[in-house]
Design a protein around this motif. Structure first.
Motif, PDB file in Angstrom:
ATOM      1  N   ILE A 148       0.825  -1.207   0.000  1.00  0.00           N
ATOM      2  CA  ILE A 148       0.000   0.000   0.000  1.00  0.00           C
ATOM      3  C   ILE A 148       0.864   1.264   0.000  1.00  0.00           C
ATOM      4  O   ILE A 148       0.366   2.350   0.274  1.00  0.00           O
ATOM      5  N   GLU A 149       2.142   1.113  -0.322  1.00  0.00           N
ATOM      6  CA  GLU A 149       3.052   2.256  -0.261  1.00  0.00           C
ATOM      7  C   GLU A 149       2.968   3.096  -1.536  1.00  0.00           C
ATOM      8  O   GLU A 149       2.104   2.901  -2.390  1.00  0.00           O
ATOM      9  N   LYS A 150       3.925   4.012  -1.693  1.00  0.00           N
ATOM     10  CA  LYS A 150       3.884   5.025  -2.740  1.00  0.00           C
ATOM     11  C   LYS A 150       3.738   4.435  -4.140  1.00  0.00           C
ATOM     12  O   LYS A 150       2.940   4.925  -4.953  1.00  0.00           O
ATOM     13  N   GLY A 151       4.500   3.381  -4.449  1.00  0.00           N
ATOM     14  CA  GLY A 151       4.447   2.799  -5.791  1.00  0.00           C
ATOM     15  C   GLY A 151       3.059   2.297  -6.138  1.00  0.00           C
ATOM     16  O   GLY A 151       2.556   2.523  -7.240  1.00  0.00           O
ATOM     17  N   ALA A 152       2.411   1.621  -5.185  1.00  0.00           N
ATOM     18  CA  ALA A 152       1.065   1.097  -5.414  1.00  0.00           C
ATOM     19  C   ALA A 152       0.061   2.239  -5.539  1.00  0.00           C
ATOM     20  O   ALA A 152      -0.861   2.181  -6.369  1.00  0.00           O
ATOM     21  N   GLN A 153       0.235   3.275  -4.747  1.00  0.00           N
ATOM     22  CA  GLN A 153      -0.690   4.403  -4.803  1.00  0.00           C
ATOM     23  C   GLN A 153      -0.567   5.157  -6.123  1.00  0.00           C
ATOM     24  O   GLN A 153      -1.572   5.597  -6.686  1.00  0.00           O
ATOM     25  N   LEU A 154       0.649   5.301  -6.636  1.00  0.00           N
ATOM     26  CA  LEU A 154       0.828   5.964  -7.931  1.00  0.00           C
ATOM     27  C   LEU A 154       0.284   5.112  -9.072  1.00  0.00           C
ATOM     28  O   LEU A 154      -0.239   5.636 -10.058  1.00  0.00           O
ATOM     29  N   ALA A 155       0.400   3.787  -8.957  1.00  0.00           N
ATOM     30  CA  ALA A 155      -0.116   2.898 -10.002  1.00  0.00           C
ATOM     31  C   ALA A 155      -1.630   3.012 -10.132  1.00  0.00           C
ATOM     32  O   ALA A 155      -2.182   2.921 -11.231  1.00  0.00           O
ATOM     33  N   MET A 156      -2.313   3.225  -9.003  1.00  0.00           N
ATOM     34  CA  MET A 156      -3.779   3.304  -9.035  1.00  0.00           C
ATOM     35  C   MET A 156      -4.302   4.738  -9.155  1.00  0.00           C
ATOM     36  O   MET A 156      -5.479   4.940  -9.421  1.00  0.00           O
ATOM     37  N   ARG A 157      -3.438   5.720  -8.980  1.00  0.00           N
ATOM     38  CA  ARG A 157      -3.866   7.112  -8.853  1.00  0.00           C
ATOM     39  C   ARG A 157      -4.742   7.601 -10.008  1.00  0.00           C
ATOM     40  O   ARG A 157      -5.754   8.265  -9.800  1.00  0.00           O
ATOM     41  N   PHE A 158      -4.387   7.274 -11.237  1.00  0.00           N
ATOM     42  CA  PHE A 158      -5.075   7.818 -12.409  1.00  0.00           C
ATOM     43  C   PHE A 158      -5.983   6.791 -13.087  1.00  0.00           C
ATOM     44  O   PHE A 158      -6.400   6.969 -14.228  1.00  0.00           O
TER      45      PHE A 158
END
Length: 273
Positions: free
Chosen positions: A124-134
């Motif tokens: 649930i860290e930054k990489g996962a959040q950026l992958a789902m962001r858009f």
């Protein structure tokens, strides 16, 4: 209109990268222009699964940071002309990605492709959040295990709060992809049943991919299973899932337990008695 789809889950080892490659390939085989983007910065496995590891020159981080143009980093698949890969960096960490930079790359990809498939790292860290962001669509990959289902429930919560669509009040389409399903073990109570998982996660079922050596074999030879062995049960499951993503109405069949001759004979005797 292009669609950004994140393939995600909270737990590692559930088949996200395999599913990203297989769904991307199946969509491309159906005539869609597809790019699969590896967000697992620092590890980078999608290029291996797609058989492009020797062709990586520039990567997602290079494009985000302006060290390379997007066309320089895109790798065209040699088997399906409408399938592309944007690899991750193997020598950087996830802090090299920024929301602004990723947003700019996604916007550019939208102009070129029908589908942008984002292969998310675990957690649930930054990489996962950026992958789902858009993302416009999310495919939550889950194994029929309690820990996997619990982690997926956490991811669903993040999709409903951390994505751009969630923040602007727009609908984010979510689907469940159940992988590594073993009907015999489910019957014996050794793993969760499909209906129990659906009751907990409460999102539509996109497909069920049974446990199969065909998936591992395809990954080891650097090919999505839909390209390596399109007649296999796993490939058909991914192909059907891709058709559902494109709006087709395709029935979902739960894989049945395979019974041997002796089991069938004894089963008949028990029924007759």
């Amino acid at each position: 209109m292009s669609k950004v789809m994140v393939v995600t889950s909270g737990k590692g080892g559930v088949g996200k990268t395999t599913s990203s490659a297989s769904l991307g390939a199946a969509l491309a085989q159906a005539g869609q222009n597809v790019v699969v983007v590896d967000f697992d910065v620092g590890l980078r496995n999608l290029d291996l699964v797609m058989g492009a590891e020797r062709r990586v020159v520039f990567d997602l981080v290079n494009v985000v940071q302006g060290d390379a143009k997007l066309p320089q980093a895109l790798i065209r698949d040699k088997r399906v002309e409408t399938l592309y890969l944007l690899p991750a960096s193997q020598t950087r960490d996830k802090d090299a990605l920024t929301e602004e930079g990723v947003g700019r790359v996604i916007a550019e990809l939208r102009e070129r492709f029908d589908w942008i498939v984002c292969d998310s790292p675990a957690g649930i860290e930054k990489g996962a959040q950026l992958a789902m962001r858009f993302a416009d669509i999310a495919v939550v990959v889950t194994n029929p295990e309690v820990s996997s289902v619990r982690d997926s429930d956490r991811i669903i919560g993040m999709l409903d709060s951390k994505t751009l669509r969630a923040e602007t009040g727009e609908r984010l389409e979510k689907h469940l992809l159940l992988t590594r399903y073993d009907a015999a073990r489910a019957t014996k109570g050794e793993m969760m049943k499909v209906e129990d998982i659906l009751e907990i996660l409460a999102i539509p079922l996109l497909g069920i991919v049974a446990e199969s050596p065909d998936v591992l074999t395809a990954s080891n030879v650097g090919s999505p299973v839909t390209l390596h062995n399109p007649a296999s049960a796993a490939a058909r499951s991914y192909t059907d899932a891709a058709r559902r993503l494109m709006g087709e109405s395709v029935a979902i069949n739960t894989p049945a337990e395979k019974r041997g001759l002796m089991s069938r004979l004894f089963g008949r005797k028990a029924t007759a008695a």
